[in-house]
Design a protein around this motif. Structure first.
Motif, PDB file in Angstrom:
ATOM      1  N   GLU A  53       0.800  -1.227   0.000  1.00 33.16           N
ATOM      2  CA  GLU A  53       0.000   0.000   0.000  1.00 33.16           C
ATOM      3  C   GLU A  53       0.832   1.277   0.000  1.00 33.16           C
ATOM      4  OE1 GLU A  53      -2.603  -0.391   3.341  1.00 33.16           O
ATOM      5  OE2 GLU A  53      -4.012  -1.684   2.265  1.00 33.16           O
ATOM      6  N   ASN A  54       2.040   1.232   0.540  1.00 30.73           N
ATOM      7  CA  ASN A  54       2.861   2.438   0.586  1.00 30.73           C
ATOM      8  C   ASN A  54       3.439   2.755  -0.787  1.00 30.73           C
ATOM      9  OD1 ASN A  54       2.377   2.337   3.322  1.00 30.73           O
ATOM     10  ND2 ASN A  54       4.365   1.464   3.832  1.00 30.73           N
ATOM     11  N   SER A  55       3.312   3.991  -1.180  1.00 28.04           N
ATOM     12  CA  SER A  55       3.865   4.437  -2.459  1.00 28.04           C
ATOM     13  C   SER A  55       5.207   5.111  -2.214  1.00 28.04           C
ATOM     14  CB  SER A  55       2.891   5.414  -3.133  1.00 28.04           C
ATOM     15  OG  SER A  55       3.436   5.909  -4.333  1.00 28.04           O
ATOM     16  N   THR A  56       6.293   4.474  -2.681  1.00 29.27           N
ATOM     17  CA  THR A  56       7.636   5.021  -2.460  1.00 29.27           C
ATOM     18  C   THR A  56       8.436   5.028  -3.768  1.00 29.27           C
ATOM     19  OG1 THR A  56       8.415   2.813  -1.812  1.00 29.27           O
ATOM     20  CG2 THR A  56       7.686   4.290  -0.042  1.00 29.27           C
ATOM     21  N   PRO A  57       7.958   5.743  -4.783  1.00 37.33           N
ATOM     22  CA  PRO A  57       8.624   5.696  -6.090  1.00 37.33           C
ATOM     23  C   PRO A  57      10.044   6.258  -6.080  1.00 37.33           C
ATOM     24  CG  PRO A  57       6.943   7.427  -6.035  1.00 37.33           C
ATOM     25  CD  PRO A  57       6.758   6.604  -4.804  1.00 37.33           C
ATOM     26  N   GLN A  58      10.311   7.249  -5.228  1.00 38.96           N
ATOM     27  CA  GLN A  58      11.658   7.825  -5.197  1.00 38.96           C
ATOM     28  C   GLN A  58      12.673   6.830  -4.652  1.00 38.96           C
ATOM     29  OE1 GLN A  58      12.330  10.671  -6.664  1.00 38.96           O
ATOM     30  NE2 GLN A  58      10.160  10.979  -7.103  1.00 38.96           N
ATOM     31  N   MET A  59      12.347   6.208  -3.522  1.00 35.36           N
ATOM     32  CA  MET A  59      13.265   5.211  -2.958  1.00 35.36           C
ATOM     33  C   MET A  59      13.386   4.002  -3.861  1.00 35.36           C
ATOM     34  SD  MET A  59      12.808   5.346   1.211  1.00 35.36           S
ATOM     35  CE  MET A  59      11.053   5.724   1.338  1.00 35.36           C
ATOM     36  N   ASP A  60      12.298   3.619  -4.504  1.00 34.04           N
ATOM     37  CA  ASP A  60      12.350   2.496  -5.448  1.00 34.04           C
ATOM     38  C   ASP A  60      13.309   2.797  -6.597  1.00 34.04           C
ATOM     39  OD1 ASP A  60      10.365   1.466  -3.824  1.00 34.04           O
ATOM     40  OD2 ASP A  60       8.740   1.838  -5.236  1.00 34.04           O
ATOM     41  N   LYS A  61      13.239   4.022  -7.099  1.00 33.42           N
ATOM     42  CA  LYS A  61      14.105   4.440  -8.211  1.00 33.42           C
ATOM     43  C   LYS A  61      15.574   4.450  -7.785  1.00 33.42           C
ATOM     44  CE  LYS A  61      12.566   7.970 -10.416  1.00 33.42           C
ATOM     45  NZ  LYS A  61      12.236   9.376 -10.762  1.00 33.42           N
ATOM     46  N   ILE A  62      15.813   4.959  -6.572  1.00 34.00           N
ATOM     47  CA  ILE A  62      17.190   5.000  -6.059  1.00 34.00           C
ATOM     48  C   ILE A  62      17.723   3.583  -5.881  1.00 34.00           C
ATOM     49  CG2 ILE A  62      18.619   5.700  -4.091  1.00 34.00           C
ATOM     50  CD1 ILE A  62      16.549   8.049  -3.745  1.00 34.00           C
ATOM     51  N   ALA A  63      16.869   2.687  -5.348  1.00 27.18           N
ATOM     52  CA  ALA A  63      17.285   1.290  -5.183  1.00 27.18           C
ATOM     53  C   ALA A  63      17.592   0.646  -6.533  1.00 27.18           C
ATOM     54  CB  ALA A  63      16.194   0.510  -4.460  1.00 27.18           C
ATOM     55  N   ASP A  64      16.793   0.977  -7.538  1.00 31.82           N
ATOM     56  CA  ASP A  64      16.983   0.403  -8.868  1.00 31.82           C
ATOM     57  C   ASP A  64      18.279   0.878  -9.510  1.00 31.82           C
ATOM     58  OD1 ASP A  64      15.927  -1.173 -11.122  1.00 31.82           O
ATOM     59  OD2 ASP A  64      15.852   0.770 -12.139  1.00 31.82           O
ATOM     60  N   LYS A  65      18.729   2.063  -9.119  1.00 31.50           N
ATOM     61  CA  LYS A  65      19.964   2.617  -9.680  1.00 31.50           C
ATOM     62  C   LYS A  65      21.158   2.407  -8.756  1.00 31.50           C
ATOM     63  CE  LYS A  65      17.573   6.164 -12.390  1.00 31.50           C
ATOM     64  NZ  LYS A  65      17.915   5.586 -13.704  1.00 31.50           N
ATOM     65  N   LYS A 221       0.148  18.866   2.585  1.00 30.08           N
ATOM     66  CA  LYS A 221       0.285  18.504   1.163  1.00 30.08           C
ATOM     67  C   LYS A 221       0.259  16.999   0.924  1.00 30.08           C
ATOM     68  CE  LYS A 221       5.386  19.045   1.137  1.00 30.08           C
ATOM     69  NZ  LYS A 221       5.543  19.617   2.497  1.00 30.08           N
ATOM     70  N   PHE A 222       0.426  16.196   2.013  1.00 33.24           N
ATOM     71  CA  PHE A 222       0.375  14.747   1.861  1.00 33.24           C
ATOM     72  C   PHE A 222      -0.751  14.106   2.662  1.00 33.24           C
ATOM     73  CE2 PHE A 222       4.718  15.645   0.538  1.00 33.24           C
ATOM     74  CZ  PHE A 222       4.841  14.844  -0.583  1.00 33.24           C
ATOM     75  N   LYS A 223      -1.462  14.878   3.433  1.00 35.67           N
ATOM     76  CA  LYS A 223      -2.513  14.329   4.279  1.00 35.67           C
ATOM     77  C   LYS A 223      -3.644  13.763   3.427  1.00 35.67           C
ATOM     78  CE  LYS A 223      -4.992  15.426   8.530  1.00 35.67           C
ATOM     79  NZ  LYS A 223      -5.250  16.484   9.549  1.00 35.67           N
ATOM     80  N   GLY A 224      -3.923  12.478   3.605  1.00 34.46           N
ATOM     81  CA  GLY A 224      -4.979  11.805   2.861  1.00 34.46           C
ATOM     82  C   GLY A 224      -4.632  11.474   1.429  1.00 34.46           C
ATOM     83  N   LYS A 225      -3.406  11.785   1.001  1.00 29.37           N
ATOM     84  CA  LYS A 225      -3.043  11.634  -0.402  1.00 29.37           C
ATOM     85  C   LYS A 225      -2.855  10.170  -0.815  1.00 29.37           C
ATOM     86  CE  LYS A 225       0.090  13.601  -3.871  1.00 29.37           C
ATOM     87  NZ  LYS A 225       1.239  14.513  -4.098  1.00 29.37           N
ATOM     88  N   SER A 226      -2.405   9.339   0.116  1.00 24.21           N
ATOM     89  CA  SER A 226      -2.114   7.946  -0.251  1.00 24.21           C
ATOM     90  C   SER A 226      -3.379   7.127  -0.483  1.00 24.21           C
ATOM     91  CB  SER A 226      -1.284   7.279   0.845  1.00 24.21           C
ATOM     92  OG  SER A 226      -2.081   7.046   2.002  1.00 24.21           O
ATOM     93  N   GLY A 227      -4.444   7.494   0.211  1.00 23.69           N
ATOM     94  CA  GLY A 227      -5.669   6.701   0.136  1.00 23.69           C
ATOM     95  C   GLY A 227      -5.621   5.432   0.957  1.00 23.69           C
ATOM     96  N   HIS A 228      -4.539   5.260   1.735  1.00 18.99           N
ATOM     97  CA  HIS A 228      -4.385   4.038   2.530  1.00 18.99           C
ATOM     98  C   HIS A 228      -4.118   4.342   4.003  1.00 18.99           C
ATOM     99  CE1 HIS A 228      -4.523   1.335  -0.883  1.00 18.99           C
ATOM    100  NE2 HIS A 228      -3.682   2.132  -1.527  1.00 18.99           N
ATOM    101  N   GLY A 229      -4.503   5.499   4.458  1.00 19.42           N
ATOM    102  CA  GLY A 229      -4.350   5.801   5.876  1.00 19.42           C
ATOM    103  C   GLY A 229      -3.155   6.668   6.187  1.00 19.42           C
ATOM    104  N   LEU A 230      -3.063   7.051   7.466  1.00 21.74           N
ATOM    105  CA  LEU A 230      -2.051   8.016   7.907  1.00 21.74           C
ATOM    106  C   LEU A 230      -0.630   7.495   7.733  1.00 21.74           C
ATOM    107  CD1 LEU A 230      -1.325  10.709   9.187  1.00 21.74           C
ATOM    108  CD2 LEU A 230      -1.775   9.699  11.443  1.00 21.74           C
ATOM    109  N   TYR A 231      -0.405   6.212   8.055  1.00 24.17           N
ATOM    110  CA  TYR A 231       0.963   5.692   7.938  1.00 24.17           C
ATOM    111  C   TYR A 231       1.448   5.771   6.491  1.00 24.17           C
ATOM    112  CZ  TYR A 231       5.123   2.990   9.005  1.00 24.17           C
ATOM    113  OH  TYR A 231       6.438   2.612   9.178  1.00 24.17           O
ATOM    114  N   ALA A 232       0.603   5.409   5.560  1.00 26.63           N
ATOM    115  CA  ALA A 232       0.982   5.471   4.142  1.00 26.63           C
ATOM    116  C   ALA A 232       1.209   6.916   3.700  1.00 26.63           C
ATOM    117  CB  ALA A 232      -0.086   4.810   3.282  1.00 26.63           C
ATOM    118  N   ASP A 233       0.438   7.857   4.261  1.00 27.56           N
ATOM    119  CA  ASP A 233       0.666   9.282   3.973  1.00 27.56           C
ATOM    120  C   ASP A 233       2.057   9.704   4.434  1.00 27.56           C
ATOM    121  OD1 ASP A 233      -1.948   9.368   3.073  1.00 27.56           O
ATOM    122  OD2 ASP A 233      -2.722  10.438   4.831  1.00 27.56           O
TER     123      ASP A 233
END
Length: 481
Positions: A53-65, A221-233
């Motif tokens: 559920e957590n969206s972490t595209p920046q860290m994913d990209k860094i890990a990929d590189k 700017k991130f509150k409620g943005k994930s759609g999966h609760g506060l921890y995911a935000d």
């Protein structure tokens, strides 16, 4: 003639000494070092580590590189000890910090040389932005342990001494009880500013986020943005923060000259229920010596030097970063024993990790030990959670914590990541062998460990205060790649 030969030999030795002091990176004398450290972030809190559920595209990209480690161990299963281990390359008891510091008149030993002090000797600028948690009295704050800039708080944001949480810029308290929802953004802005201001000199930036430790807080700017609760935000905002730091490094032309490490101080605080992260396939979390307490995300990035797209399953630990950084910065190691190994060739040349085992400390005692894929636990009590007693507390989502007991155990982590299948009946010999190694190492640590600084005249303090700034003297060993 003999004098001439002696003089020539002396010159050769000097040249060798100078060569050894140079960086292990070809063409880079003093690479920048950036550590980004989260608080209570679990192994499976990143998309690239299996977070659903957590969206972490920046860290994913860094890990990929860069490199993504799957067997990456924090020095401890809890805050202060883990941070001491990270900055000293020592297991927590040796690093004078076996337990978490609460309202305690203690601090990190002055006799230890932190990574910041080690790098200062190589003319690095050094900054801690974020959470310290190695002593909150003025004399124990970061500026007395090798950092020449500090912007942040002395400990966790849920810990208030006399009802107050001070926010520092260097030695000055600039605010009390800051709004927790602003911390991630403030730290990010200060970190990118620091990079801009120090782009023309080598620097060590230790960015230690308070999140996702509870109480969770996120900016508007991130509150409620994930759609999966506060921890995911909260995880979305942390991911944004890391992306901003790497973007600034690229903007300033520093990415190829900077080692970036992303990790967490321990596993998730499972007792926080819906406000906790995930340990993925591992058992339990923070505060335990199961894999969920110690095994954390580990991403290392340095484009052009560290080949991208690597997933390394070898065992490594955060305590290995100290001698590794020493090697690439051409710095000296202290004369006392440290517990880390230089893993630079594992990162860059595909060599097997020099770390073959790991000791799991709970306070001053070793509770578990891993060598290869086998892991032994001595019988011990631990604080676990009771899912059946779930209490949906909107502020902290806590589960009921219960006291549990683990019998003497042998687990095969190659087949049993969850540490559920006790093999002690078949592997009694392994158990006996490992327990003896634990005892031997425990005695060695007791004989060589440093004591914390203790403030005199404060309730609970012992009369063992050392003088401020006292350093252990002696010959230095060279860090070798």
């Amino acid at each position: 003639m003999k004098k001439a030969i002696f003089f020539i030999s002396f010159l050769i030795l000097c040249l060798l000494e100078q060569t050894q002091a140079q960086s292990a990176i070809k063409g880079v004398e003093k690479p920048n070092i950036v550590f980004i450290y989260m608080d209570d972030m679990g192994y499976a809190d990143l998309s690239c580590y299996g977070a659903p559920e957590n969206s972490t595209p920046q860290m994913d990209k860094i890990a990929d590189k860069g490199v993504r480690f799957t067997n990456f161990y924090a020095g401890s299963n809890i805050c202060s000890p883990s941070r001491a281990a990270l900055l000293t390359g020592c297991y927590p008891p040796r690093a004078s910090m076996p337990k978490v510091l609460l309202d305690t008149p203690k601090g990190l030993s002055y006799d230890l040389e932190t990574m910041a002090e080690m790098l200062q000797k190589r003319d690095y600028a050094t900054a801690l932005i974020g959470k310290w948690h190695l002593g909150y009295y003025d004399e124990y704050l970061p500026l007395n342990h090798g950092f020449d800039y500090f912007y942040g708080v002395p400990h966790s944001h849920d810990l208030k001494v006399n009802g107050e949480l001070p926010f520092y810029r260097n030695e000055e308290i600039i605010e009390k009880n800051p709004d927790n929802s602003t911390l991630t953004t403030r730290y990010t802005e200060e970190a990118t500013k620091y990079i801009r201001e120090h782009k023309d000199e080598p620097f060590f930036l230790y960015l230690a986020h308070n999140m996702p430790h509870t109480p969770l807080a996120v900016s508007d700017k991130f509150k409620g943005k994930s759609g999966h609760g506060l921890y995911a935000d909260v995880m979305m905002e942390i991911d944004w923060s890391i992306g901003e730091v790497v973007k600034e490094l690229k903007k300033q032309g520093l990415a190829k000259n900077t080692l970036v490490v992303i990790s967490s101080d321990n596993g998730p605080s499972k007792k926080q229920g819906t406000h906790s992260g995930s340990a993925g396939p591992f058992r339990e979390g923070k505060g335990t010596t199961f894999e969920g307490g110690h095994r954390v995300p580990g991403i290392v990035y340095m484009p052009g030097t560290i080949k991208g797209g690597q997933v390394i399953d070898d065992m490594v630990s955060q305590i290995d970063l100290y001698p590794t950084v020493a090697a690439i910065a051409g710095a000296d190691l202290p004369d006392y024993s440290i517990d880390g190994y230089n893993i630079w060739n594992t990162l860059t040349s595909g060599e097997a990790s020099p770390r073959k085992d790991f000791y799991y400390f709970n306070a001053k005692n070793i509770e578990a030990y891993r060598k290869g894929d086998k892991k032994v636990h001595k019988a011990h009590n631990y604080r676990g959670i009771d899912p059946d007693a779930y209490n949906d507390n909107k502020e902290n989502g806590k589960l009921k914590v219960v006291r549990k007991k683990l019998e003497a155990s042998v687990f095969d982590l190659s087949k049993d990541l969850g540490e559920t299948n006790n093999l002690i009946q078949e592997e009694q010999g392994i158990f006996d062998e490992f327990v003896q190694e634990m005892k031997t190492f425990q005695q060695h640590v007791y004989q060589t460990m440093f004591k914390p600084e203790v403030k005199e005249g404060v309730a609970g303090a012992e009369n063992t205060q050392k003088k401020k700034g006292k350093k252990k003297k002696g010959k230095k060993k060279k860090a070798k790649a």
